[in-house]
Design a protein around this motif. Structure first.
Motif, PDB file in Angstrom:
ATOM      1  N   LEU A   1       0.822  -1.200   0.000  1.00  0.00           N
ATOM      2  CA  LEU A   1       0.000   0.000   0.000  1.00  0.00           C
ATOM      3  C   LEU A   1       0.860   1.256   0.000  1.00  0.00           C
ATOM      4  CD1 LEU A   1      -2.683   1.554   0.293  1.00  0.00           C
ATOM      5  CD2 LEU A   1      -2.511   1.177   2.773  1.00  0.00           C
ATOM      6  N   ASP A   2       1.857   1.298   0.851  1.00  0.00           N
ATOM      7  CA  ASP A   2       2.713   2.479   0.925  1.00  0.00           C
ATOM      8  C   ASP A   2       3.457   2.702  -0.384  1.00  0.00           C
ATOM      9  OD1 ASP A   2       4.038   4.680   2.385  1.00  0.00           O
ATOM     10  OD2 ASP A   2       5.825   3.433   2.195  1.00  0.00           O
ATOM     11  N   GLU A   3       3.959   1.626  -0.993  1.00  0.00           N
ATOM     12  CA  GLU A   3       4.652   1.771  -2.277  1.00  0.00           C
ATOM     13  C   GLU A   3       3.701   2.315  -3.337  1.00  0.00           C
ATOM     14  OE1 GLU A   3       6.370  -1.305  -5.522  1.00  0.00           O
ATOM     15  OE2 GLU A   3       7.513  -1.224  -3.649  1.00  0.00           O
ATOM     16  N   ALA A   4       2.472   1.824  -3.342  1.00  0.00           N
ATOM     17  CA  ALA A   4       1.497   2.269  -4.337  1.00  0.00           C
ATOM     18  C   ALA A   4       1.127   3.737  -4.144  1.00  0.00           C
ATOM     19  CB  ALA A   4       0.242   1.404  -4.252  1.00  0.00           C
ATOM     20  N   VAL A   5       1.026   4.162  -2.894  1.00  0.00           N
ATOM     21  CA  VAL A   5       0.697   5.568  -2.608  1.00  0.00           C
ATOM     22  C   VAL A   5       1.852   6.471  -2.989  1.00  0.00           C
ATOM     23  CG1 VAL A   5       0.289   7.219  -0.733  1.00  0.00           C
ATOM     24  CG2 VAL A   5      -0.987   5.065  -0.794  1.00  0.00           C
ATOM     25  N   ARG A   6       3.049   6.116  -2.579  1.00  0.00           N
ATOM     26  CA  ARG A   6       4.208   6.981  -2.810  1.00  0.00           C
ATOM     27  C   ARG A   6       4.639   7.013  -4.272  1.00  0.00           C
ATOM     28  NH1 ARG A   6       6.812   8.629   2.116  1.00  0.00           N
ATOM     29  NH2 ARG A   6       5.629   7.773   3.885  1.00  0.00           N
ATOM     30  N   SER A   7       4.288   5.981  -5.028  1.00  0.00           N
ATOM     31  CA  SER A   7       4.595   5.986  -6.462  1.00  0.00           C
ATOM     32  C   SER A   7       3.585   6.789  -7.257  1.00  0.00           C
ATOM     33  CB  SER A   7       4.629   4.551  -6.996  1.00  0.00           C
ATOM     34  OG  SER A   7       3.337   3.975  -6.988  1.00  0.00           O
ATOM     35  N   GLY A   8       2.490   7.172  -6.600  1.00  0.00           N
ATOM     36  CA  GLY A   8       1.468   7.967  -7.266  1.00  0.00           C
ATOM     37  C   GLY A   8       0.405   7.161  -7.980  1.00  0.00           C
ATOM     38  N   ARG A   9       0.507   5.842  -7.904  1.00  0.00           N
ATOM     39  CA  ARG A   9      -0.517   5.023  -8.560  1.00  0.00           C
ATOM     40  C   ARG A   9      -1.846   5.113  -7.837  1.00  0.00           C
ATOM     41  NH1 ARG A   9       2.504  -0.629  -8.962  1.00  0.00           N
ATOM     42  NH2 ARG A   9       3.614   0.278  -7.174  1.00  0.00           N
ATOM     43  N   VAL A  10      -1.840   4.948  -6.533  1.00  0.00           N
ATOM     44  CA  VAL A  10      -3.057   5.081  -5.746  1.00  0.00           C
ATOM     45  C   VAL A  10      -3.308   6.551  -5.449  1.00  0.00           C
ATOM     46  CG1 VAL A  10      -4.063   4.671  -3.476  1.00  0.00           C
ATOM     47  CG2 VAL A  10      -3.030   2.776  -4.723  1.00  0.00           C
ATOM     48  N   GLN A  11      -4.502   7.021  -5.800  1.00  0.00           N
ATOM     49  CA  GLN A  11      -4.859   8.424  -5.630  1.00  0.00           C
ATOM     50  C   GLN A  11      -6.044   8.548  -4.666  1.00  0.00           C
ATOM     51  OE1 GLN A  11      -3.363  11.150  -7.236  1.00  0.00           O
ATOM     52  NE2 GLN A  11      -1.809   9.729  -8.010  1.00  0.00           N
ATOM     53  N   ARG A  12      -6.158   9.704  -4.033  1.00  0.00           N
ATOM     54  CA  ARG A  12      -7.281   9.973  -3.149  1.00  0.00           C
ATOM     55  C   ARG A  12      -8.603   9.815  -3.895  1.00  0.00           C
ATOM     56  NH1 ARG A  12      -6.363   9.216   2.083  1.00  0.00           N
ATOM     57  NH2 ARG A  12      -4.506  10.319   2.806  1.00  0.00           N
ATOM     58  N   GLY A  13      -9.566   9.207  -3.237  1.00  0.00           N
ATOM     59  CA  GLY A  13     -10.881   9.000  -3.820  1.00  0.00           C
ATOM     60  C   GLY A  13     -11.047   7.661  -4.498  1.00  0.00           C
ATOM     61  N   GLN A  14      -9.950   6.921  -4.705  1.00  0.00           N
ATOM     62  CA  GLN A  14     -10.050   5.626  -5.365  1.00  0.00           C
ATOM     63  C   GLN A  14     -10.498   4.540  -4.379  1.00  0.00           C
ATOM     64  OE1 GLN A  14      -6.120   5.215  -7.190  1.00  0.00           O
ATOM     65  NE2 GLN A  14      -6.983   5.846  -9.168  1.00  0.00           N
ATOM     66  N   LEU A  15     -11.093   3.491  -4.945  1.00  0.00           N
ATOM     67  CA  LEU A  15     -11.619   2.382  -4.155  1.00  0.00           C
ATOM     68  C   LEU A  15     -10.592   1.251  -4.128  1.00  0.00           C
ATOM     69  CD1 LEU A  15     -14.269   1.780  -2.633  1.00  0.00           C
ATOM     70  CD2 LEU A  15     -15.077   0.621  -4.719  1.00  0.00           C
ATOM     71  N   LEU A  16     -10.167   0.890  -2.926  1.00  0.00           N
ATOM     72  CA  LEU A  16      -9.120  -0.119  -2.767  1.00  0.00           C
ATOM     73  C   LEU A  16      -9.664  -1.349  -2.049  1.00  0.00           C
ATOM     74  CD1 LEU A  16      -6.227   2.152  -1.357  1.00  0.00           C
ATOM     75  CD2 LEU A  16      -7.056   1.971  -3.719  1.00  0.00           C
ATOM     76  N   LEU A  17      -9.262  -2.522  -2.522  1.00  0.00           N
ATOM     77  CA  LEU A  17      -9.582  -3.767  -1.840  1.00  0.00           C
ATOM     78  C   LEU A  17      -8.287  -4.386  -1.333  1.00  0.00           C
ATOM     79  CD1 LEU A  17     -11.515  -6.007  -0.975  1.00  0.00           C
ATOM     80  CD2 LEU A  17     -11.258  -7.032  -3.240  1.00  0.00           C
ATOM     81  N   LEU A  18      -8.169  -4.523  -0.021  1.00  0.00           N
ATOM     82  CA  LEU A  18      -7.023  -5.150   0.619  1.00  0.00           C
ATOM     83  C   LEU A  18      -7.455  -6.532   1.094  1.00  0.00           C
ATOM     84  CD1 LEU A  18      -6.395  -2.093   0.647  1.00  0.00           C
ATOM     85  CD2 LEU A  18      -5.476  -2.369   2.959  1.00  0.00           C
ATOM     86  N   GLU A  19      -6.611  -7.539   0.904  1.00  0.00           N
ATOM     87  CA  GLU A  19      -6.973  -8.883   1.370  1.00  0.00           C
ATOM     88  C   GLU A  19      -5.723  -9.673   1.711  1.00  0.00           C
ATOM     89  OE1 GLU A  19      -5.843 -11.416  -0.477  1.00  0.00           O
ATOM     90  OE2 GLU A  19      -5.950 -10.869  -2.579  1.00  0.00           O
ATOM     91  N   ALA A  20      -5.904 -10.666   2.598  1.00  0.00           N
ATOM     92  CA  ALA A  20      -4.771 -11.491   3.022  1.00  0.00           C
ATOM     93  C   ALA A  20      -5.243 -12.846   3.510  1.00  0.00           C
ATOM     94  CB  ALA A  20      -3.979 -10.783   4.119  1.00  0.00           C
ATOM     95  N   PHE A  21      -4.307 -13.790   3.499  1.00  0.00           N
ATOM     96  CA  PHE A  21      -4.555 -15.155   3.966  1.00  0.00           C
ATOM     97  C   PHE A  21      -3.313 -15.626   4.701  1.00  0.00           C
ATOM     98  CE2 PHE A  21      -4.296 -19.728   3.662  1.00  0.00           C
ATOM     99  CZ  PHE A  21      -5.599 -20.150   3.901  1.00  0.00           C
ATOM    100  N   GLY A  22      -3.507 -16.272   5.851  1.00  0.00           N
ATOM    101  CA  GLY A  22      -2.339 -16.715   6.603  1.00  0.00           C
ATOM    102  C   GLY A  22      -2.607 -17.922   7.473  1.00  0.00           C
ATOM    103  N   GLY A  23      -1.554 -18.329   8.178  1.00  0.00           N
ATOM    104  CA  GLY A  23      -1.632 -19.483   9.060  1.00  0.00           C
ATOM    105  C   GLY A  23      -2.684 -19.292  10.129  1.00  0.00           C
ATOM    106  N   GLY A  24      -3.309 -20.405  10.468  1.00  0.00           N
ATOM    107  CA  GLY A  24      -4.386 -20.341  11.447  1.00  0.00           C
ATOM    108  C   GLY A  24      -5.473 -21.390  11.173  1.00  0.00           C
ATOM    109  N   PHE A  25      -5.993 -21.457   9.939  1.00  0.00           N
ATOM    110  CA  PHE A  25      -5.917 -20.433   8.898  1.00  0.00           C
ATOM    111  C   PHE A  25      -6.667 -19.171   9.317  1.00  0.00           C
ATOM    112  CE2 PHE A  25      -5.582 -23.942   5.475  1.00  0.00           C
ATOM    113  CZ  PHE A  25      -4.208 -23.827   5.407  1.00  0.00           C
ATOM    114  N   THR A  26      -6.190 -18.037   8.826  1.00  0.00           N
ATOM    115  CA  THR A  26      -6.897 -16.785   8.968  1.00  0.00           C
ATOM    116  C   THR A  26      -6.975 -16.125   7.590  1.00  0.00           C
ATOM    117  OG1 THR A  26      -4.870 -15.503   9.363  1.00  0.00           O
ATOM    118  CG2 THR A  26      -6.015 -16.407  11.295  1.00  0.00           C
TER     119      THR A  26
END
Length: 326
Positions: A293-318
């Motif tokens: 996320l930080d790389e995308a913001v600082r590179s200028g790709r992600v802009q204010r007002g855009q819709l972002l979907l964050l997701e993850a999967f890990g041990g647990g399972f979680t």
């Protein structure tokens, strides 16, 4: 009726250790190759914490950058949450250690352990504190030094992971921010991805490296992860009355390029609308989503007002997701 309050990401930050370990470097001491790793995971290199460099060290650097980007002083924070499965010590929590370093003494601070989903879980908790009115400014961090937990002779796991940290500052906003979060777990699948040793379980004398191993049934984890992420993507879209094409950016957990591509296909997103860092970072567990996320913001790709979907999967399972208007 009180007005609705959102948790808005006011600033992002990240930090990667200086040392870079390439696939060719790994091939010098474990039976593998750059081609073998890239073909199966998409990873080319990963960052490794220096001797004496801890999870809290990484978290501190990422946090200071996020606070600066948000224009928030650490003394203004109401809460600090650190998602990690590699804390500096068992207690105090890494969040408490971080709180002291930042000079945010007095606010609540605690860790969340949901393995690779740790940041999403921590973000969901922080968002709820803001929505409830209990907090107005929250620091959420995902930080890991997974290299300390690896068996460097096991090519099925040691090639996958790296170290790093990412952070966001959440502030209360009347207009927009995090729209929804969705969290799940299945403890019945523990044996597919886990570290076999803890305080209560203890160490088995005959297993000297028991405490530093990640045990994983790779193919099974892959299949389960794809299905679980498919399901949580649909759940997130349905909860918000959205279509697949409404998402501007997918920012996924960076575990395996094939899993990322499968999720993008599910969303009918071209890969140029997906943030990918796995090739350079490897799997940094709870650090991966905020790093991307930080790389995308600082590179200028992600802009204010855009819709972002964050997701993850890990041990647990979680597993889990967060939908937000950046």
């Amino acid at each position: 009726m009180s007005a609705q309050v959102f948790a808005r990401i006011a600033g992002t930050g990240s930090y990667l250790p200086e040392k870079v370990l390439t696939n060719d470097d790994l091939a010098q001491f474990v039976e593998t190759s750059d081609e073998w790793i890239r073909d199966r995971t998409g990873i080319r290199q990963r960052h490794i914490a220096a001797d004496g460099e801890t999870t809290c060290d990484l978290a501190e650097q990422a946090s200071r950058r996020a606070l600066e980007a948000a224009g928030v002083d650490a003394s203004e924070l109401d809460l600090i949450i650190v998602g990690t499965t590699t804390p500096d010590i068992i207690f105090p929590s890494t969040a408490c250690l971080l709180q002291h370093r930042l000079g945010a003494n007095g606010c609540a601070a605690f860790d969340v352990n949901a393995a690779c989903s740790g940041f999403i879980y921590a973000l969901a908790v922080g968002e709820k504190f803001i929505r409830s009115g209990t907090a107005k400014k929250v620091l959420v961090v995902g930080a890991e030094t997974l290299s300390r937990m690896l068996d460097w002779s096991d090519r099925s796991t040691c090639v996958l992971f790296g170290d790093g940290a990412g952070a966001v500052v959440l502030t209360a906003d009347a207009e927009t921010g995090i729209l929804s979060t969705h969290l799940h777990a299945d403890g019945g699948k523990k044996e597919m991805l886990y570290n076999p040793v803890g305080v209560s379980v203890g160490f088995k004398p005959e297993e000297k490296n028991a405490g530093v191993r990640v045990l994983m049934a790779g193919n099974d984890v892959f299949k389960y992860a794809v299905k679980a992420l498919d399901s949580v993507v649909d759940e997130t879209l349905d909860a918000n009355g959205l279509q697949r094409g409404d998402i501007d950016w997918l920012i996924p957990h960076q575990a395996n390029l094939r899993i990322i591509q499968a999720t993008a296909k599910r969303l009918a997103l071209s890969m140029d609308r997906v943030i990918v860092t796995v090739d350079r970072h490897g799997n940094t567990s709870a650090g991966s989503v905020p790093l991307a996320l930080d790389e995308a913001v600082r590179s200028g790709r992600v802009q204010r007002g855009q819709l972002l979907l964050l997701e993850a999967f890990g041990g647990g399972f979680t597993w889990g997701s967060a939908l937000l208007r950046y």
